[in-house]
Design a protein around this motif. Structure first.
Motif, short mmCIF file in Angstrom:
data_model
loop_
_atom_site.label_atom_id
_atom_site.label_comp_id
_atom_site.label_asym_id
_atom_site.label_seq_id
_atom_site.Cartn_x
_atom_site.Cartn_y
_atom_site.Cartn_z
N TYR A 8 0.83 -1.21 0.00
CA TYR A 8 0.00 0.00 0.00
C TYR A 8 0.87 1.26 0.00
CZ TYR A 8 -3.42 3.52 1.29
OH TYR A 8 -4.20 4.65 1.29
N GLU A 9 1.99 1.22 0.68
CA GLU A 9 2.91 2.37 0.69
C GLU A 9 3.42 2.65 -0.73
OE1 GLU A 9 5.28 5.54 1.78
OE2 GLU A 9 3.65 4.55 2.87
N LEU A 10 3.70 1.60 -1.48
CA LEU A 10 4.11 1.78 -2.87
C LEU A 10 2.98 2.42 -3.67
CD1 LEU A 10 5.99 1.33 -5.30
CD2 LEU A 10 5.10 -1.01 -5.46
N TYR A 11 1.76 1.94 -3.45
CA TYR A 11 0.60 2.50 -4.17
C TYR A 11 0.37 3.97 -3.80
CZ TYR A 11 -4.35 3.77 -4.48
OH TYR A 11 -5.52 4.46 -4.68
N ALA A 12 0.36 4.28 -2.50
CA ALA A 12 0.06 5.65 -2.06
C ALA A 12 1.12 6.64 -2.54
CB ALA A 12 -0.05 5.68 -0.54
N CYS A 18 2.41 10.48 -9.22
CA CYS A 18 1.69 10.60 -10.49
C CYS A 18 0.93 11.92 -10.56
CB CYS A 18 0.74 9.42 -10.66
SG CYS A 18 -0.05 9.33 -12.28
N GLN A 19 0.37 12.35 -9.45
CA GLN A 19 -0.34 13.63 -9.42
C GLN A 19 0.62 14.79 -9.68
OE1 GLN A 19 -2.54 13.79 -5.67
NE2 GLN A 19 -4.45 13.54 -6.83
N GLY A 20 1.83 14.70 -9.14
CA GLY A 20 2.82 15.74 -9.39
C GLY A 20 3.19 15.83 -10.86
N LEU A 21 3.38 14.68 -11.49
CA LEU A 21 3.69 14.67 -12.93
C LEU A 21 2.53 15.25 -13.73
CD1 LEU A 21 5.37 11.16 -13.43
CD2 LEU A 21 6.47 13.36 -13.00
N GLN A 22 1.32 14.89 -13.34
CA GLN A 22 0.15 15.38 -14.07
C GLN A 22 0.01 16.89 -13.93
OE1 GLN A 22 -3.31 13.09 -13.16
NE2 GLN A 22 -4.34 13.65 -15.07
N CYS A 86 -6.82 8.70 -4.08
CA CYS A 86 -6.02 7.72 -3.34
C CYS A 86 -6.91 7.05 -2.30
CB CYS A 86 -4.83 8.40 -2.67
SG CYS A 86 -3.71 7.26 -1.83
N LEU A 87 -7.20 5.78 -2.52
CA LEU A 87 -8.09 5.06 -1.61
C LEU A 87 -7.38 4.74 -0.30
CD1 LEU A 87 -9.73 2.61 -4.18
CD2 LEU A 87 -10.64 4.76 -3.30
N PRO A 88 -8.12 4.65 0.79
CA PRO A 88 -7.50 4.39 2.09
C PRO A 88 -7.08 2.93 2.24
CG PRO A 88 -9.88 4.50 2.33
CD PRO A 88 -9.58 4.87 0.91
N LEU A 89 -6.24 2.70 3.21
CA LEU A 89 -5.75 1.35 3.48
C LEU A 89 -6.89 0.40 3.83
CD1 LEU A 89 -3.32 -0.59 3.94
CD2 LEU A 89 -3.21 0.30 6.29
N GLU A 90 -7.91 0.94 4.50
CA GLU A 90 -9.03 0.10 4.92
C GLU A 90 -9.82 -0.46 3.74
OE1 GLU A 90 -8.39 3.12 6.00
OE2 GLU A 90 -7.62 2.64 8.01
N ALA A 91 -9.66 0.14 2.56
CA ALA A 91 -10.42 -0.31 1.39
C ALA A 91 -9.74 -1.46 0.65
CB ALA A 91 -10.63 0.86 0.42
N VAL A 92 -8.58 -1.88 1.12
CA VAL A 92 -7.84 -2.96 0.45
C VAL A 92 -8.61 -4.27 0.58
CG1 VAL A 92 -5.74 -4.35 0.49
CG2 VAL A 92 -5.61 -1.86 0.79
N THR A 93 -8.82 -4.93 -0.55
CA THR A 93 -9.51 -6.23 -0.57
C THR A 93 -8.57 -7.38 -0.90
OG1 THR A 93 -10.07 -5.94 -2.90
CG2 THR A 93 -11.67 -5.15 -1.28
#
Length: 426
Positions: A8-12, A18-22, A86-93
């Motif tokens: 999740y740390e890699l994802y977040a 990615c937002q900075g590049l955009q 950016c979805l929260p950690l609690e949303a991980v399935t």
């Protein structure tokens, strides 16, 4: 679970990157390109745009694809899964223990080879810094572009500079994040093998770091070369790297002068500062002809440089700095000697053993910081020494006597005396 947290740390962090590049593409690059394409509204030259942004859009596409893959891995397909939020950690399935779940290894492996896309951006980054520096100096060429950037953001140039460095920082961070996942898998006893992914990423990061180092070195050498007066020296060379530089004191007969000394992988450059941020050229000493040793002068802060062209004593700030200079020069000289020896071996393999023995002896002398004594056959220019400290001729080592006074050049090889009243200590 540590594995889920690490992934999740890699994802977040990828989402933030990615937002900075955009932001750079949408707010800066695309509008500038649009104005460039419109007749009569040019705000920048194409070369300047390329120098600033390089292959930024390519990096944005790469980051977007990775973010989508990580989102599908962690949250699965569904209306909540989008790359804009950016979805929260609690949303991980996702569960790393489920046999039906994809592994991080299969998600990252296709992505890793494309990390080489960072190389052009990293190599170009020093140019971007140069352009930004000209922005701050108020260069007329860049005024339209600066006005446009400031219209995007109140602190436009500073904000852009903060964004431009993000890809430079991101590449080595990939290695750290994947290392964290690898360690978490081991602790959670997850049967993934990320060693291949990690080794490939490490290889690419190391190559990129080397590319950055070479680019920065070339940029620094070019800047230094343009600031030197008194000699048209060319510092740019594919094999030349700046190793060490500092202001040292050069001891002469009647004075002590400050010199800016630079050690390269193949030579030593001696300069002095002059007004206007420029340097006056004094000497270039090839490392193949240089010998260095520490001395006990100036409270053990001094070291002597011997060469056939010029020899003198330099004084460092303290003993530790002195030793670092001596060791750096010795290591560089050994590297040059090894290169020359290798070239000689290729042309004359029979003489290899003798040269290896000589190199071993040279290494031992260097480790012990023993001075190399100048001889007649291998002439080194003598160093000025006070009369009270000079008991022998520096060239041939013959002891001085009432008939062989110190204030002369002496050479036992030709058995003659040449009075030089202006030079003491020989």
């Amino acid at each position: 679970m540590k594995t889920i947290h690490a992934v999740y740390e890699l994802y977040a962090s990828e989402h933030s990157y990615c937002q900075g590049l955009q932001t750079m593409v949408v707010r800066y690059l695309d509008p500038v390109l649009a104005l460039e394409a419109s007749p009569g509204t040019r705000v920048a030259h194409k070369a300047d745009i390329q120098s600033l942004f390089a292959n930024l859009k390519e990096l944005l596409g790469l980051s977007s694809n990775l973010l989508k893959s990580l989102s599908l891995l962690l949250f699965g397909p569904g209306p909540m899964n989008n790359t804009h939020e950016c979805l929260p950690l609690e949303a991980v399935t996702w569960s790393p223990f489920s046999s039906k779940s994809d592994s991080v290894e299969t998600t990252l492996l296709p992505f890793v080879p494309f990390l080489r896309s960072f190389a052009p951006y990293l190599a170009n980054y020093p140019k971007a810094l140069s352009v930004l520096d000209l922005f701050s100096r108020g260069s007329k060429r860049y005024l339209p572009l600066v006005h446009f950037i400031n219209s995007v953001h109140p602190n436009g140039v500073m904000a852009l500079q903060a964004l431009l460095i993000t890809p430079v920082q991101r590449l080595p961070r990939y290695r750290l994040l994947i290392e964290a996942i690898h360690k978490a898998c081991f602790k959670d006893e997850v049967s993934w093998n990320l060693a291949l992914v990690l080794s490939q990423v490490s290889c690419i990061v190391d190559q990129a770091n080397e590319s950055i180092r070479r680019s920065e070195s070339a940029h620094k050498l070019l800047s230094l070369q343009t600031s030197i007066v008194g000699h048209s020296i060319s510092l740019l060379s594919p094999t030349r790297t700046l190793l060490l530089s500092a202001n040292l004191l050069k001891v002469s007969r009647d004075r002590v002068d400050e010199r800016y000394v630079i050690v390269f992988t193949d030579g030593i450059l001696i300069l002095s500062s002059i007004p206007g941020g420029r340097f006056m050229f004094h000497h270039w000493l090839s490392l193949s002809t240089v010998s260095v040793c520490a001395t006990g002068h100036e409270q053990n802060r001094a070291f002597a440089l011997y060469s056939s062209q010029k020899s003198f004593v330099l004084v460092a700030e303290n003993t530790t700095v002195r030793d670092s200079w001596v060791q750096a020069i010795q290591r560089a000289k050994l590297s040059v000697t090894a290169t020359v020896s290798l070239q000689a071996d290729l042309t004359n393999p029979q003489g290899r053993n003798g040269r290896l023995d000589s190199q071993c002896a040279s290494v031992q002398r260097s480790i012990l910081l023993e001075p190399t004594i100048p001889t007649v056959d291998n002439y080194m220019a003598p160093i000025w020494t006070p009369d009270a400290e000079s008991a022998t001729c520096q060239r041939c080592q013959v002891a001085f006597s009432p008939f062989a006074r110190r204030r002369v050049w002496h050479s036992e090889a030709v058995d003659e005396w040449e009075p030089r009243e202006t030079v003491a200590g020989f």
